[in-house]
Design a protein around this motif. Structure first.
Motif, PDB file in Angstrom:
ATOM      1  N   LEU A  15       0.817  -1.211   0.000  1.00  0.00           N
ATOM      2  CA  LEU A  15       0.000   0.000   0.000  1.00  0.00           C
ATOM      3  C   LEU A  15       0.849   1.258   0.000  1.00  0.00           C
ATOM      4  O   LEU A  15       1.880   1.328   0.675  1.00  0.00           O
ATOM      5  N   ALA A  16       0.357   2.253  -0.768  1.00  0.00           N
ATOM      6  CA  ALA A  16       0.987   3.570  -0.788  1.00  0.00           C
ATOM      7  C   ALA A  16       0.075   4.632  -0.199  1.00  0.00           C
ATOM      8  O   ALA A  16       0.560   5.654   0.301  1.00  0.00           O
ATOM      9  N   ALA A  17      -1.245   4.408  -0.240  1.00  0.00           N
ATOM     10  CA  ALA A  17      -2.197   5.388   0.291  1.00  0.00           C
ATOM     11  C   ALA A  17      -3.559   4.727   0.420  1.00  0.00           C
ATOM     12  O   ALA A  17      -3.858   3.730  -0.257  1.00  0.00           O
ATOM     13  N   THR A  18      -4.375   5.273   1.303  1.00  0.00           N
ATOM     14  CA  THR A  18      -5.770   4.828   1.440  1.00  0.00           C
ATOM     15  C   THR A  18      -6.659   6.052   1.542  1.00  0.00           C
ATOM     16  O   THR A  18      -6.265   7.087   2.087  1.00  0.00           O
ATOM     17  N   ALA A  19      -7.876   5.921   1.032  1.00  0.00           N
ATOM     18  CA  ALA A  19      -8.877   6.982   1.147  1.00  0.00           C
ATOM     19  C   ALA A  19     -10.231   6.310   1.227  1.00  0.00           C
ATOM     20  O   ALA A  19     -10.469   5.297   0.553  1.00  0.00           O
ATOM     21  N   ARG A  20     -11.123   6.836   2.060  1.00  0.00           N
ATOM     22  CA  ARG A  20     -12.428   6.209   2.205  1.00  0.00           C
ATOM     23  C   ARG A  20     -13.518   7.255   2.343  1.00  0.00           C
ATOM     24  O   ARG A  20     -13.293   8.364   2.843  1.00  0.00           O
ATOM     25  N   LEU A  21     -14.708   6.858   1.903  1.00  0.00           N
ATOM     26  CA  LEU A  21     -15.911   7.681   2.031  1.00  0.00           C
ATOM     27  C   LEU A  21     -17.000   6.777   2.585  1.00  0.00           C
ATOM     28  O   LEU A  21     -17.392   5.795   1.952  1.00  0.00           O
ATOM     29  N   ILE A  22     -17.477   7.099   3.784  1.00  0.00           N
ATOM     30  CA  ILE A  22     -18.475   6.279   4.478  1.00  0.00           C
ATOM     31  C   ILE A  22     -19.807   7.012   4.432  1.00  0.00           C
ATOM     32  O   ILE A  22     -19.924   8.143   4.902  1.00  0.00           O
ATOM     33  N   ARG A  23     -20.789   6.372   3.867  1.00  0.00           N
ATOM     34  CA  ARG A  23     -22.127   6.971   3.780  1.00  0.00           C
ATOM     35  C   ARG A  23     -22.867   6.763   5.084  1.00  0.00           C
ATOM     36  O   ARG A  23     -22.877   5.648   5.629  1.00  0.00           O
ATOM     37  N   ASP A  24     -23.500   7.801   5.585  1.00  0.00           N
ATOM     38  CA  ASP A  24     -24.329   7.679   6.775  1.00  0.00           C
ATOM     39  C   ASP A  24     -25.552   6.851   6.426  1.00  0.00           C
ATOM     40  O   ASP A  24     -26.272   7.182   5.470  1.00  0.00           O
ATOM     41  N   PRO A  25     -25.839   5.768   7.175  1.00  0.00           N
ATOM     42  CA  PRO A  25     -26.976   4.909   6.842  1.00  0.00           C
ATOM     43  C   PRO A  25     -28.282   5.694   6.785  1.00  0.00           C
ATOM     44  O   PRO A  25     -28.616   6.464   7.690  1.00  0.00           O
ATOM     45  N   GLY A  26     -29.020   5.503   5.684  1.00  0.00           N
ATOM     46  CA  GLY A  26     -30.314   6.145   5.538  1.00  0.00           C
ATOM     47  C   GLY A  26     -30.257   7.624   5.220  1.00  0.00           C
ATOM     48  O   GLY A  26     -31.286   8.301   5.214  1.00  0.00           O
ATOM     49  N   ARG A  27     -29.085   8.154   4.930  1.00  0.00           N
ATOM     50  CA  ARG A  27     -28.948   9.582   4.675  1.00  0.00           C
ATOM     51  C   ARG A  27     -28.220   9.807   3.351  1.00  0.00           C
ATOM     52  O   ARG A  27     -27.696   8.885   2.739  1.00  0.00           O
ATOM     53  N   ASP A  28     -28.176  11.093   2.933  1.00  0.00           N
ATOM     54  CA  ASP A  28     -27.493  11.429   1.687  1.00  0.00           C
ATOM     55  C   ASP A  28     -26.197  12.181   1.959  1.00  0.00           C
ATOM     56  O   ASP A  28     -25.765  13.010   1.175  1.00  0.00           O
TER      57      ASP A  28
END
Length: 889
Positions: A794-807
């Motif tokens: 691995l050189a990098a990580t990025a994440r986007l977590i959606r709030d359940p039931g929301r936009d």
């Protein structure tokens, strides 16, 4: 159907908090309905801490009004007890008032259309209601007031809810939530589970499941909940709908993947809840402790102890064993008791049951203690019960479960133990079952959180070839593939298949056999014969051309005479798979479909009698090697694969690869309804498909996996400023080791900026959470160096977590020191924002420490606005709108 005028979408505003943390509740009722009176009484007696309104009925304890429009405030939650013809107008009025969370405990035949027209979200129809004892809300059809506690119940059946409530009241167990899903026409299990996964008030969760609407959302939410607390699920009617037991087995597989314990019946469910609601497993280390099923038994009588020991063995558990030193210590501490397992106290020593259980609980060889008390002449059972309560409060180690036998003299002791929070049962077998539930819950949750090895089966399937086969079959007006076509599909995914050629008649079959080499097998080729042996359509071990001609012609004549309606496409001639010793294993793999959980995969012994095999393991695609190996090992027949008499030893990794290939076929071609490989011949590293059948769904139909597959289409190469190359792809479970290693390369400052604290290593449970993600609700990208013959780095990580039931969603990114300044983080965040837009996410936020100036400058360069957090002066909040809200018409 009485439908209101649709409201503009901009006016809708459902919030989960309105359901589970309401400040104002209104009952809109018709006094003629019996449900109205029940819920009125329960609401009034519950001690709700907010405001209670009533519309259409009058009752003490409520602020009463004649119409919804007259309410002084917008209620958070409404309970609708109206006949169907009055529901449309009431729901329109509630929506206009700003109330979008409703419980419907009555019949509502038009509920789906009403919800669509108004934007209201409902529990119902025929919902048991909603109980939140911690805030005094009892908007339910309960016959008893629920006590506040830690048990959460999600149920479809109101009768089941009352039965569980009645039992829990007798056991002195309380609830954090009782949620009536009803017929599941509105809000389903997923939203409620997502709430429970984040609510600290909820402990063990109990599910009564008859129907789910969205299998993927359900499994996703279930998995999120089971990460943090025990979950027990019961499915009434599973065998009624499918007497074969396949539907039940598939559900159990889905629950296992989520880390959930499946109860087999009402009594089994209560036993599991009694245990999991009161007991926490011991923290033991070492390979022998992973199963959690080493049970020690202590009793004041031999007969009950032996019954308990039998139950341990019959239930698949282990009687804990301890060495000579431990036995000598027991002899000193508990004279003159026995020192074996079960440990039997001598007559007159019932009062020492607690002492003996406490000693056993400290032993590292013990995962759980079952203490059995039988009535004894001249002994005060309450003295023994009080001693157990005191010991349980002071003991640290393995949990103690109690079997308190009898009725006339035992009931008082059982009740006292229950009130003290001890898992107590009325029979030795029931107490053992509770201990085994504890072990099974531990195993299921550990398996769901298992870190797989780094090796990945890198498939390079010929999808174009498979698409061509399927298109040709459809053009010919067929749904069923011939055996040769089905084997070609498997071969396109790298699965070794037996060599074979088609022949038009017996003479050509003999020519083909001579070319392939003897001995051979000859089979009828027909899309109408998934089991050719049923009509004598298979001849094996044919040793010369003459034998082939005779057997082939006999098959063709028999089929024409007795089965004139089947379509014959000639014959298939195959070289017999390796003769000689040792003998190979005939196995069966199957891809099928379940009405509730979608595509499934099974593994079992194969051959002509495989339809009668009951030793079958089920799981859901997608599978990796770890899951496939676990699936194989769940069968009793797996022991034969190590080699038995003249049966060869099998390379389990090679066998697991066949299951992974089948799983990938399910992912890539959801139009496949059924695919059977039988037999799959396994011997050593040789795993070859000898026969296969494949059936397509009707044109346009597709299976939907309950677990989202790996989104390989999001993988893209990337070149850094300095010319180095990386692959940016979604994270996968096999990246666990690489992620943990990458963490060790971060500077202390990077760690504090990313995790808001100084930690030396990522805990295993956090590594699991970061690598085993639900690709429908979360995306994590990793930039990796691909090294031939070695795991990715691995050189990098990025994440986007959606709030359940929301936009909305929350982002995070970290780049290893050697890759900073290459614009890698910018590339990955832009990729994530693009994914978020496609998922319907409108806003993305992130928290940044105020002294992290590089990150603040970075997010501003991407278009984020930044402001100081209202809750913490040391934190800045970054915010960006991905898609503007829809304007009101």
């Amino acid at each position: 159907m009485n439908l209101p005028i649709p409201l503009a979408r901009a006016q809708t505003g459902f919030r989960p908090e309105a359901l589970f943390r309401p400040g104002a509740v209104v009952l809109v009722g018709d006094a003629a309905l019996p449900e109205t009176a029940i819920i009125l009484g329960n609401l009034a007696a519950g001690g709700f801490q907010g405001r209670l309104f009533a519309v259409g009925v009058a009752a003490d304890g409520f602020e009463c009004f004649g119409a919804i429009e007259d309410l002084p405030v917008s209620p958070d939650l409404a309970v609708l007890c109206l006949p169907p013809e009055a529901q449309g107008q009431a729901m329109a009025a509630l929506a206009a008032k700003g109330c979008f969370a409703v419980v419907v405990p009555v019949a509502a035949p038009d509920l789906v259309a009403l919800c669509e027209a108004t934007g209201i979200r409902v529990f119902g129809a025929h919902s048991f209601g909603l109980c939140l004892p911690t805030v005094g809300l009892n908007a339910s059809l309960a016959h008893l007031p629920p006590k506040a506690g830690k048990l959460a119940l999600l149920c479809q059946s109101a009768a089941m809810a009352r039965a569980v409530l009645d039992w829990a009241t007798g056991e002195d167990l309380g609830f954090s939530h009782i949620i009536g899903i009803g017929t599941n026409q509105g809000i389903g299990f997923a939203l409620a589970l997502d709430w429970l996964a984040r609510d600290a008030q909820a402990g063990a969760v109990l599910l009564d499941i008859r129907r789910i609407k969205n299998r993927r959302m359900f499994v996703s939410a279930l998995r999120a909940t089971a990460r943090t607390r025990p979950v027990v699920a019961l499915r009434p009617g599973g065998r009624q709908s499918d007497a074969s037991g396949t539907a039940d087995a598939v559900m159990e597989a889905a629950l296992r993947r989520a880390g959930v314990l499946r109860a087999t019946g009402f009594e089994d469910m209560l036993s599991a809840v009694e245990t999991l609601a009161r007991v926490r497993p011991a923290r033991r280390t070492g390979p022998d402790a992973m199963a959690g099923d080493r049970i020690a038994i202590v009793s004041n009588g031999q007969g009950p102890a032996q019954l308990a020991a039998d139950a341990v063995v019959a239930g698949g558990g282990r009687l804990a064993a301890w060495g000579t030193a431990a036995a000598q210590a027991l002899a000193v501490l508990l004279p003159p008791a026995s020192t074996s397992n079960p440990l039997i106290l001598p007559p007159g020593q019932s009062h020492r049951l607690a002492e003996a259980a406490a000693i056993l609980a400290t032993m590292p060889e013990v995962d759980a203690v079952v203490a059995i008390h039988a009535p004894a002449a001249g002994a005060d059972s309450m003295v023994a019960a009080n001693a157990i309560v005191a010991a349980a409060r002071a003991t640290r180690g393995a949990p103690v479960l109690v079997g308190w036998l009898g009725h006339a003299t035992a009931e008082a002791g059982r009740q006292m133990l229950g009130r003290a929070g001890i898992a107590v049962f009325n029979a030795p077998e029931a107490a053992v079952r509770g201990a085994l539930h504890l072990a099974m819950d531990r195993r299921n949750r550990a398996a769901a959180a298992e870190l797989p090895p780094q090796d990945v089966l890198r498939l390079v399937p010929d999808r174009t070839a498979v698409r061509g086969i399927i298109d040709a079959v459809r053009q010919s007006g067929r749904h069923a593939l011939t055996e040769q076509e089905a084997l070609a599909v498997l071969a396109a995914y790298g699965q070794p298949v037996i060599a074979g050629e088609a022949a038009a008649d017996a003479a050509e079959a003999a020519e083909v056999a001579s070319r392939l080499g003897f001995p051979v097998a000859v089979k009828l080729a027909s899309p109408d014969l998934p089991r050719k042996t049923d009509i004598g359509g298979v001849s094996l071990n044919l040793g010369d051309a003459g034998a082939v001609r005779l057997a082939a012609q006999a098959m063709l004549d028999r089929a024409a005479r007795h089965h004139p309606d089947i379509r014959l496409h000639g014959l298939l001639v195959q070289r017999m798979a390796g003769g000689g010793m040792p003998r190979g294993h005939e196995l069966r793999l199957r891809l099928g479909d379940d009405s509730m959980f979608g595509p499934w995969i099974s593994f079992s012994r194969g051959g002509t009698t495989s339809d009668f095999e009951d030793d079958i393991a089920f799981d859901l695609p997608p599978l990796n090697r770890t899951l496939a190996l676990a699936m194989i090992r769940r069968t009793r027949g797996a022991r034969l694969l190590a080699g038995f008499r003249d049966l060869a030893k099998v390379d389990l990794d090679a066998l697991a690869d066949s299951l992974v290939r089948l799983s990938q076929i399910a992912v890539d071609f959801p139009e496949i309804a059924d695919l059977i490989v039988n037999p799959l011949l396994a011997r050593g590293a040789e795993v070859v498909a000898l026969d296969a059948s494949l059936t397509l769904r009707p044109a346009g139909a597709a299976g939907v996996l309950a677990i989202p597959p790996y989104p390989a289409e999001l993988s893209q190469g990337w070149t850094a400023r300095d010319g180095r190359s990386l692959m940016v792809r979604p994270i996968r479970p096999e990246d666990a080791t690489a992620l943990a290693e990458a963490f060790t390369q971060l500077t202390p400052e990077d760690v504090r900026w990313r995790f808001f604290s100084q930690i030396r290593a990522l805990p295993p449970e956090q590594v699991v959470r970061m690598t085993q993600i639900d690709y429908d609700r979360e995306m994590a990208l990793v930039a990796v160096e691909q090294r031939p013959g070695q795991p990715d780095r691995l050189a990098a990580t990025a994440r986007l977590i959606r709030d359940p039931g929301r936009d909305s969603g929350e982002f995070a990114v970290v780049t290893l020191p050697g890759w900073k300044g290459q614009k890698l983080a910018s590339h990955m965040i832009r990729r994530l924002l693009h994914w978020g837009e496609a998922q319907g996410i409108r806003t993305v936020v992130g928290q940044v420490l105020a002294d992290n100036q590089p990150m603040l400058g970075f997010v501003r360069s991407l278009g984020f606005s930044v402001k100081r957090s209202a809750e913490d002066d040391e934190v800045m909040e970054a915010h960006i709108n991905l898609r503007p809200p829809v304007a009101s018409p």
